[in-house]
Design a protein around this motif. Structure first.
Motif, PDB file in Angstrom:
ATOM      1  N   ILE A  12      83.988   8.859 -31.651  1.00 43.27           N
ATOM      2  CA  ILE A  12      83.174  10.037 -31.331  1.00 43.27           C
ATOM      3  C   ILE A  12      81.871  10.024 -32.102  1.00 43.27           C
ATOM      4  O   ILE A  12      80.806  10.353 -31.562  1.00 43.27           O
ATOM      5  CB  ILE A  12      83.974  11.327 -31.629  1.00 43.27           C
ATOM      6  CG1 ILE A  12      85.166  11.439 -30.668  1.00 43.27           C
ATOM      7  CG2 ILE A  12      83.085  12.562 -31.521  1.00 43.27           C
ATOM      8  CD1 ILE A  12      86.059  12.618 -30.949  1.00 43.27           C
ATOM      9  N   SER A  13      81.931   9.647 -33.375  1.00 40.44           N
ATOM     10  CA  SER A  13      80.737   9.675 -34.220  1.00 40.44           C
ATOM     11  C   SER A  13      80.662   8.394 -35.041  1.00 40.44           C
ATOM     12  O   SER A  13      81.102   8.359 -36.195  1.00 40.44           O
ATOM     13  CB  SER A  13      80.769  10.906 -35.136  1.00 40.44           C
ATOM     14  OG  SER A  13      79.648  10.936 -35.971  1.00 40.44           O
ATOM     15  N   PRO A  14      80.115   7.317 -34.464  1.00 41.59           N
ATOM     16  CA  PRO A  14      80.070   6.037 -35.186  1.00 41.59           C
ATOM     17  C   PRO A  14      79.203   6.087 -36.444  1.00 41.59           C
ATOM     18  O   PRO A  14      79.451   5.344 -37.396  1.00 41.59           O
ATOM     19  CB  PRO A  14      79.482   5.072 -34.150  1.00 41.59           C
ATOM     20  CG  PRO A  14      79.635   5.748 -32.834  1.00 41.59           C
ATOM     21  CD  PRO A  14      79.566   7.204 -33.112  1.00 41.59           C
ATOM     22  N   ASP A  15      78.185   6.948 -36.443  1.00 43.52           N
ATOM     23  CA  ASP A  15      77.235   6.966 -37.561  1.00 43.52           C
ATOM     24  C   ASP A  15      77.611   7.953 -38.662  1.00 43.52           C
ATOM     25  O   ASP A  15      77.047   7.899 -39.754  1.00 43.52           O
ATOM     26  CB  ASP A  15      75.830   7.305 -37.046  1.00 43.52           C
ATOM     27  CG  ASP A  15      75.338   6.306 -36.015  1.00 43.52           C
ATOM     28  OD1 ASP A  15      75.699   5.115 -36.143  1.00 43.52           O
ATOM     29  OD2 ASP A  15      74.620   6.717 -35.077  1.00 43.52           O
ATOM     30  N   THR A  16      78.513   8.863 -38.380  1.00 38.57           N
ATOM     31  CA  THR A  16      78.897   9.893 -39.353  1.00 38.57           C
ATOM     32  C   THR A  16      80.405   9.903 -39.505  1.00 38.57           C
ATOM     33  O   THR A  16      81.139   9.897 -38.506  1.00 38.57           O
ATOM     34  CB  THR A  16      78.418  11.282 -38.898  1.00 38.57           C
ATOM     35  OG1 THR A  16      77.008  11.246 -38.672  1.00 38.57           O
ATOM     36  CG2 THR A  16      78.730  12.334 -39.956  1.00 38.57           C
TER      37      THR A  16
END
Length: 706
Positions: free
Chosen positions: A419-423
């Motif tokens: 869902i949130s690769p960067d966070t």
């Protein structure tokens, strides 16, 4: 008075009495009924007038235009003709055909002609209560039209169910409110083990969201003049493909508003929810910048034991820039003023987590614990109200990902990364694995080893055994060092006894301590050296204490007599309840207690100096009994692990005794004691402090003798 006058008066009286006697008398009952009927007509007329006065003439005159504004046009109207508009809401069906209004009103199950309501020409068969209901229905229809505007046409409808399904999750979406009314896990390993009201274990699939509990969520659209809650509206389902459905509201003039559900992937526990709208700026004002997400859920039971399941159920949340937190075990309310990345309604082994595409602006959370005697089927009432950014100009102003599934560490970690690769969403924090070093041990060592073994071995009792052996191998150096320290202390017991006999009494306490510490220093022994290795093992013991009750892999797994390693292994139930202990007996807990007592006895034998402290001895034996009371409610897997750990430690102790020659240890220590030994800085400072304390004690004794 003469004779003729008297006779005349008598004759007149006779005529009057005769007339009164012969006149027919009205029956009392009929007269009473007649009077009541007359009074009833008067009251009825007054009430009819009062009821009709509740609908103003202006509202009646404007009703035709209202139906056109909020109603649905007849799509089958011949070309070139004015279509008929139908407005159906709150038990009222009104039609405007060519400027004339007709329709019917629901009066307590009886259909009444609309014109009859307006003109008070009710059928004779209707009671006064039914006439009141007809007026109230019409009043409600007019009020809804003013409040909901074009949304009012969707206040009436038929509640049906639309189903989305993959290999692991089945969703029932209600057309009334367009919310998920039921969410069922299809994997049979996640069966519910809670007994039903007949005392029978129900092995059906787990329903994380249940219609019987009235679980729901909705969006609130607040325009300033009107407040619309989508759970009050009836949506039309539009099946877009096998995994996607759009629950749609047609609002006229090319405007529409809807909720699109997408369940993608055969083994996905994530459903994507999007607000989809077209030309909504014709209906809602552009100044509307936020919408509220309202979520209510009554958390149902799924496990055999209520106590531990209730303790491990709570609302979790993560504010931006903060670590995830929760509301605790019992009642709780919290206002979150920062942006919120996700909110979770978490059970012991299952969770529903709402993750917005853009964080919530703020949220209000509420949690209430339910008592067993009042709500045996449910654990807690949970609710959340959160605000989201909203724009009437966007076709997709709001998007949410909703995870509905098991609290499985590798799965939650993967979902968060997808869902949130960067966070880092830290979704795995809903699994209570302890804080700090305890969580590190679980996430970096225990869970990877446990997951690795699960790929090759299906029996979780064997996996726990192998995991215990693996942990014992890791901490073997500490265990060996601890035993050697105890051995050194044990071989010095004769010298320590000699010191105690040479300097008896409280007045020589400081001298005894100095001589004992000097002996330890010369021999190279330390009473703290045995405690330090044990202290280093404690984080692993506490980490395992948090791991086993949260390990969903153990749920429903049988081993020996235990039916469920994630629940207490009940061998029989007592006819009474013991405070703190409960009403059942756990065999693994009993075995753990017996081995704990045996280990305590062996440990006491390794420390002969404890024989002079009987109070300490009883305290050491009391601890296993306290663990018996405490662990009786815990998962069988945890008691089984501690039983194995203590048993292996006892075996190691006997192996050490046979392999370590204590005579050689003593000779080596005596040789060290004979050598000149430079004092360490710590030992020098300790002896100096002891000398000062002893000097102060002697000075105090001199003052007392004066």
């Amino acid at each position: 008075m003469d004779k003729n006058t008297l006779i005349g008066m008598l004759l007149m009286a006779a005529v009057i009495f005769g007339f009164m006697y012969l006149q027919p008398k009205p029956e009392p009952a009929k007269e009473s009924a007649r009077k009541e009927q007359m009074a009833g007509k008067d009251r009825s007329g007054q009430e009819h007038a009062m009821l009709l006065d509740s609908i103003s003439p202006q509202e009646v005159a404007d009703l035709a235009n209202t139906i056109v504004a909020v109603g649905v046009a007849d799509s089958d109207a011949p070309e070139g003709t004015v279509p008929a508009y139908t407005y159906n809401t709150a038990g009222v069906t009104l039609v405007n055909a060519g400027g004339s209004v007709s329709g019917s009103v629901d009066a307590m199950g009886t259909r009444v002609d609309y014109n009859a309501v307006i003109t008070s020409r009710f059928p004779d068969s209707l009671s006064l209560e039914q006439r009141k209901a007809a007026i109230a229905s019409l009043r409600g229809a007019i009020t809804n039209a003013a409040k909901y505007q074009t949304f009012a046409r969707h206040l009436a409808g038929t509640d049906t169910i639309v189903t989305l399904k993959n290999d692991v999750l089945e969703l029932n979406i209600s057309t009334r409110g367009a919310y998920i009314s039921r969410a069922t896990l299809l994997d049979r390993q996640y069966a519910t083990f809670f007994p039903d009201d007949k005392g029978v274990i129900d092995t059906a699939q787990v329903n994380i969201i249940q219609p019987i509990a009235k679980d729901n969520f909705s969006f609130e659209l607040n325009t300033g003049l009107q407040r619309l809650d989508t759970k009050d509206l009836y949506f039309r389902p539009v099946i877009e493909n096998d995994s996607t459905v759009l629950m749609k509201l047609e609002l006229g003039s090319g405007a529409s508003w809807g909720l699109r559900y997408t369940l993608s992937g055969k083994d996905s526990y994530v459903v994507k929810l999007d607000i989809i709208q077209e030309n909504i700026d014709k209906i809602l004002p552009p100044s509307m910048a936020t919408t509220a997400f309202i979520w209510n859920q009554r958390l149902g039971r799924n496990e055999r034991g209520r106590t531990f399941e209730q303790q491990n159920s709570a609302i979790y949340f993560k504010e931006s820039g903060e670590s995830p937190d929760d509301l605790g075990m019992k009642h709780g309310d919290k206002d979150l003023s920062q942006r919120v990345q996700w909110i979770a309604f978490k059970n012991q082994f299952f969770s529903t987590i709402v993750i917005p595409r853009e964080p919530f602006n703020a949220a209000t959370l509420r949690q209430r614990e339910l008592m067993d005697n009042n709500d045996p089927l449910y654990l807690k009432d949970m609710s959340a109200r959160a605000t989201l950014d909203y724009s009437t100009a966007s076709s997709n102003p709001v998007s949410l990902d909703i995870y509905i599934g098991p609290n499985l560490y590798p799965l939650l970690s993967e979902v968060g990364n997808t869902i949130s690769p960067d966070t880092d969403l830290e979704l795995t924090r809903v699994i209570p694995l302890g804080w700090g070093i305890f969580r590190w041990i679980n996430t970096l060592i225990i869970i990877p080893v446990f997951t690795f073994l699960s790929q090759f071995i299906s029996n979780y009792g064997i996996i726990i055994l192998l995991l215990t052996i693996f942990i014992k191998i890791i901490i073997f150096p500490f265990t060996y060092k601890s035993y050697m320290s105890q051995a050194r202390m044990r071989v010095l017991a004769p010298e320590i006894k000699e010191i105690n006999e040479k300097y008896p009494g409280n007045e020589n306490a400081m001298t005894r301590q100095q001589k004992t510490m000097a002996l330890y220093s010369r021999a190279g022994a330390s009473p703290m050296s045995g405690c330090l290795p044990l202290l280093l093992q404690m984080p692993i013991l506490f980490a395992m204490f948090k791991f086993f009750p949260s390990c969903i892999e153990l749920r429903g797994q049988q081993f020996l007599w235990a039916q469920d390693l994630a629940a207490p292994d009940v061998i029989f139930t007592l006819p009474f309840t013991i405070p703190m202990y409960g009403s059942h007996v756990s065999l693994f807990c009993l075995l753990m207690t017996v081995t704990n007592i045996l280990y305590t006895r062996i440990n006491m034998q390794n420390q002969p100096s404890q024989s002079s402290m009987p109070a300490m001895k009883w305290m050491m034996y009391l601890m296993p009994v306290m663990f018996l009371v405490f662990f009786n409610q815990y998962a069988a897997g945890l008691s089984y692990y501690y039983f194995l750990s203590l048993l292996i430690t006892i075996i190691q102790t006997y192996i050490f005794r046979r392999c370590i020659n204590e005579k050689k240890v003593r000779d080596r220590m005596m040789a060290n004691a004979a050598k000149p030994r430079k004092k360490s800085g710590f030992m020098a400072r300790l002896e100096e402090a002891q000398r000062r304390q002893q000097a102060a004690l002697r000075e105090q004794q001199k003052k007392n003798r004066r």
